[in-house]
Design a protein around this motif. Structure first.
Motif, PDB file in Angstrom:
ATOM      1  N   ILE A 168       0.823  -1.211   0.000  1.00 45.33           N
ATOM      2  CA  ILE A 168       0.000   0.000   0.000  1.00 45.33           C
ATOM      3  C   ILE A 168       0.854   1.257   0.000  1.00 45.33           C
ATOM      4  O   ILE A 168       0.443   2.312  -0.483  1.00 45.33           O
ATOM      5  N   ASN A 169       2.074   1.150   0.536  1.00 47.91           N
ATOM      6  CA  ASN A 169       2.959   2.318   0.595  1.00 47.91           C
ATOM      7  C   ASN A 169       3.663   2.600  -0.731  1.00 47.91           C
ATOM      8  O   ASN A 169       4.353   3.615  -0.863  1.00 47.91           O
ATOM      9  N   GLU A 170       3.483   1.706  -1.689  1.00 50.50           N
ATOM     10  CA  GLU A 170       4.046   1.915  -3.014  1.00 50.50           C
ATOM     11  C   GLU A 170       2.963   1.955  -4.091  1.00 50.50           C
ATOM     12  O   GLU A 170       3.263   2.049  -5.284  1.00 50.50           O
ATOM     13  N   ALA A 171       1.714   1.880  -3.661  1.00 54.15           N
ATOM     14  CA  ALA A 171       0.594   1.850  -4.613  1.00 54.15           C
ATOM     15  C   ALA A 171       0.495   3.176  -5.358  1.00 54.15           C
ATOM     16  O   ALA A 171       0.675   4.251  -4.790  1.00 54.15           O
ATOM     17  N   THR A 172       0.180   3.093  -6.652  1.00 52.73           N
ATOM     18  CA  THR A 172       0.017   4.280  -7.481  1.00 52.73           C
ATOM     19  C   THR A 172      -1.471   4.603  -7.635  1.00 52.73           C
ATOM     20  O   THR A 172      -2.341   3.817  -7.234  1.00 52.73           O
ATOM     21  N   HIS A 173      -1.712   5.751  -8.227  1.00 57.40           N
ATOM     22  CA  HIS A 173      -3.094   6.162  -8.492  1.00 57.40           C
ATOM     23  C   HIS A 173      -3.797   5.128  -9.364  1.00 57.40           C
ATOM     24  O   HIS A 173      -4.956   4.778  -9.121  1.00 57.40           O
ATOM     25  N   GLU A 195       0.862  10.589   2.146  1.00 59.04           N
ATOM     26  CA  GLU A 195       1.879  11.641   2.088  1.00 59.04           C
ATOM     27  C   GLU A 195       1.981  12.373   3.429  1.00 59.04           C
ATOM     28  O   GLU A 195       3.081  12.707   3.882  1.00 59.04           O
ATOM     29  N   ILE A 196       0.837  12.615   4.078  1.00 55.24           N
ATOM     30  CA  ILE A 196       0.834  13.306   5.377  1.00 55.24           C
ATOM     31  C   ILE A 196       1.515  12.448   6.441  1.00 55.24           C
ATOM     32  O   ILE A 196       2.312  12.947   7.251  1.00 55.24           O
ATOM     33  N   LEU A 197       1.199  11.142   6.450  1.00 55.02           N
ATOM     34  CA  LEU A 197       1.733  10.244   7.476  1.00 55.02           C
ATOM     35  C   LEU A 197       3.162   9.803   7.179  1.00 55.02           C
ATOM     36  O   LEU A 197       3.878   9.353   8.083  1.00 55.02           O
ATOM     37  N   GLY A 198       3.578   9.895   5.947  1.00 58.62           N
ATOM     38  CA  GLY A 198       4.886   9.377   5.564  1.00 58.62           C
ATOM     39  C   GLY A 198       4.780   7.957   5.071  1.00 58.62           C
ATOM     40  O   GLY A 198       5.263   7.608   3.996  1.00 58.62           O
ATOM     41  N   ASN A 199       4.120   7.112   5.846  1.00 50.72           N
ATOM     42  CA  ASN A 199       3.853   5.714   5.492  1.00 50.72           C
ATOM     43  C   ASN A 199       2.637   5.248   6.269  1.00 50.72           C
ATOM     44  O   ASN A 199       2.369   5.718   7.379  1.00 50.72           O
ATOM     45  N   PHE A 200       1.911   4.328   5.673  1.00 51.79           N
ATOM     46  CA  PHE A 200       0.891   3.612   6.439  1.00 51.79           C
ATOM     47  C   PHE A 200       1.602   2.522   7.236  1.00 51.79           C
ATOM     48  O   PHE A 200       2.521   1.870   6.721  1.00 51.79           O
ATOM     49  N   VAL A 201       1.181   2.308   8.478  1.00 54.71           N
ATOM     50  CA  VAL A 201       1.780   1.254   9.289  1.00 54.71           C
ATOM     51  C   VAL A 201       0.810   0.100   9.518  1.00 54.71           C
ATOM     52  O   VAL A 201       1.202  -0.960  10.017  1.00 54.71           O
ATOM     53  N   LEU A 220      -9.693  -3.371  -0.322  1.00 55.32           N
ATOM     54  CA  LEU A 220      -8.317  -2.888  -0.205  1.00 55.32           C
ATOM     55  C   LEU A 220      -7.450  -3.889   0.556  1.00 55.32           C
ATOM     56  O   LEU A 220      -6.293  -4.140   0.202  1.00 55.32           O
ATOM     57  N   ASN A 221      -8.009  -4.465   1.610  1.00 55.83           N
ATOM     58  CA  ASN A 221      -7.266  -5.443   2.411  1.00 55.83           C
ATOM     59  C   ASN A 221      -6.934  -6.704   1.616  1.00 55.83           C
ATOM     60  O   ASN A 221      -5.941  -7.379   1.912  1.00 55.83           O
ATOM     61  N   SER A 222      -7.772  -7.026   0.651  1.00 57.03           N
ATOM     62  CA  SER A 222      -7.519  -8.227  -0.145  1.00 57.03           C
ATOM     63  C   SER A 222      -6.516  -7.969  -1.277  1.00 57.03           C
ATOM     64  O   SER A 222      -5.982  -8.922  -1.847  1.00 57.03           O
ATOM     65  N   HIS A 223      -6.270  -6.698  -1.597  1.00 60.99           N
ATOM     66  CA  HIS A 223      -5.359  -6.372  -2.691  1.00 60.99           C
ATOM     67  C   HIS A 223      -4.055  -5.711  -2.238  1.00 60.99           C
ATOM     68  O   HIS A 223      -3.104  -5.645  -3.012  1.00 60.99           O
ATOM     69  N   PHE A 224      -4.040  -5.238  -0.985  1.00 61.49           N
ATOM     70  CA  PHE A 224      -2.848  -4.536  -0.511  1.00 61.49           C
ATOM     71  C   PHE A 224      -2.473  -4.985   0.901  1.00 61.49           C
ATOM     72  O   PHE A 224      -3.310  -5.488   1.658  1.00 61.49           O
ATOM     73  N   LYS A 225      -1.236  -4.774   1.242  1.00 57.86           N
ATOM     74  CA  LYS A 225      -0.743  -5.008   2.590  1.00 57.86           C
ATOM     75  C   LYS A 225       0.301  -3.945   2.915  1.00 57.86           C
ATOM     76  O   LYS A 225       0.780  -3.228   2.026  1.00 57.86           O
ATOM     77  N   VAL A 226       0.660  -3.848   4.198  1.00 56.82           N
ATOM     78  CA  VAL A 226       1.625  -2.837   4.623  1.00 56.82           C
ATOM     79  C   VAL A 226       3.021  -3.452   4.663  1.00 56.82           C
ATOM     80  O   VAL A 226       3.244  -4.457   5.336  1.00 56.82           O
ATOM     81  N   ILE A 227       3.944  -2.838   3.933  1.00 58.92           N
ATOM     82  CA  ILE A 227       5.360  -3.203   3.991  1.00 58.92           C
ATOM     83  C   ILE A 227       6.139  -1.903   4.210  1.00 58.92           C
ATOM     84  O   ILE A 227       6.075  -0.991   3.383  1.00 58.92           O
TER      85      ILE A 227
END
Length: 295
Positions: A168-173, A195-201, A220-227
């Protein structure tokens, strides 16, 4: 009194008869003058009045065009119908009250049939007002998605597409708008929050983004994860300055000031539990906040 006594009053001399005749002539002449003469003063000419009269036909024609024009009807979200709006639409007070009570529970109607279920309006009234309902785009996409998903489950011979889980931290538009329920605006909102947070954790942070329904969050949870990347730097809670703490999205200036004061009076924080003792600390977000901090 006999007839002779009365006849005395009708005897006139020659001069009297002449006077009576002249009186009748004068009366007749005056009547003719009054009948044929115009005693009203002449009307004064006003240029402004003449100009207004010349424009009156044009004004009348414009009024007629405006009157014959079809009123432009604006679409509206039925979730935000006011008492006055409902009255103008033909809803009863009981029907309006049912909608307002439903909205007080922080619930929304997502389609015309659900609006009827909540308000109990008649079929005839619903038929009149429902063509002007406008629901948010993500609701329309969600309804379309449900229909497509239902159709998809009935096709037994169709192979399930393998989902590639992205960071999710590298996901594009472009990555985000591929998800059902996410359009241009929601995609930009997610990227702005990152952008405000810097990264999702944590993917739980998706619940904090306004406009994302539980169904979209699940997608979103099924397509993305936090790294977290190696460049991600945590905030040293025991060394950070007031300015650094106040720039953190989850801390306001007043809370940051209390953290610095508490730290100077009681020593370093050992864990998030110590930090949550401060008045005004968002305890419900303590788990997520702890992932940004270094004790």
């Amino acid at each position: 009194m006999n007839f002779k006594e009365i006849a005395v009053f009708f005897k006139f001399t020659g001069q009297q008869r002449t006077g009576i005749f002249l009186l009748f002539v004068i009366i007749i002449v005056l009547q003719l003058v009054y009948f044929y003469s115009d005693f009203y003063p002449p009307e004064k000419a006003f240029p402004e009045k003449e100009e207004w009269i010349s424009l009156q036909s044009e004004i009348d024609s414009l009024k007629l065009i405006k009157y014959n024009e079809k009123r432009k009807v604006y679409l509206y979200n039925p979730n935000f119908i006011s008492d006055y709006k409902g009255y103008k639409l033909g809803m009863s007070t009981q029907e309006i009250d049912r909608l307002l009570a439903f909205r007080k529970e922080n619930k929304y109607v997502n389609f015309a049939e659900e609006f009827q279920q909540v308000t109990k309006v008649s079929d005839s009234l619903l038929k009149i007002i429902s063509p002007f309902f406008k629901f948010p785009d993500w609701i329309q996409k969600k309804n379309n998605f449900k229909a497509e998903k239902k159709e998809f489950t009935h096709k037994d011979d169709l192979k399930k597409e393998k989902i590639v889980v992205l960071n999710i931290n590298e996901a594009t538009h472009e990555d985000l708008i591929k998800i059902y329920g996410i359009g241009e605006a929601l995609s930009l909102r997610i990227l702005r929050q990152r952008e405000i947070l810097g990264n999702f954790v944590s993917m739980d942070q998706m619940n904090e983004i306004w406009g994302l329904s539980p169904e979209v969050v699940a997608e979103l949870n099924s397509h993305f994860k936090v790294i977290l990347s190696g460049s991600f730097k945590k905030i040293a809670i025991n060394d950070a300055s007031l300015k650094e703490l106040s720039q953190f999205s989850y801390f306001r200036y007043a809370l940051s000031k209390q953290i610095v004061t508490y730290r100077s009076m009681n020593g370093n924080f050992k864990n998030i539990e110590d930090l949550s003792k401060i008045k005004g600390f968002p305890v419900e977000k303590a788990k997520i906040i702890s992932l940004y901090l270094e004790f």
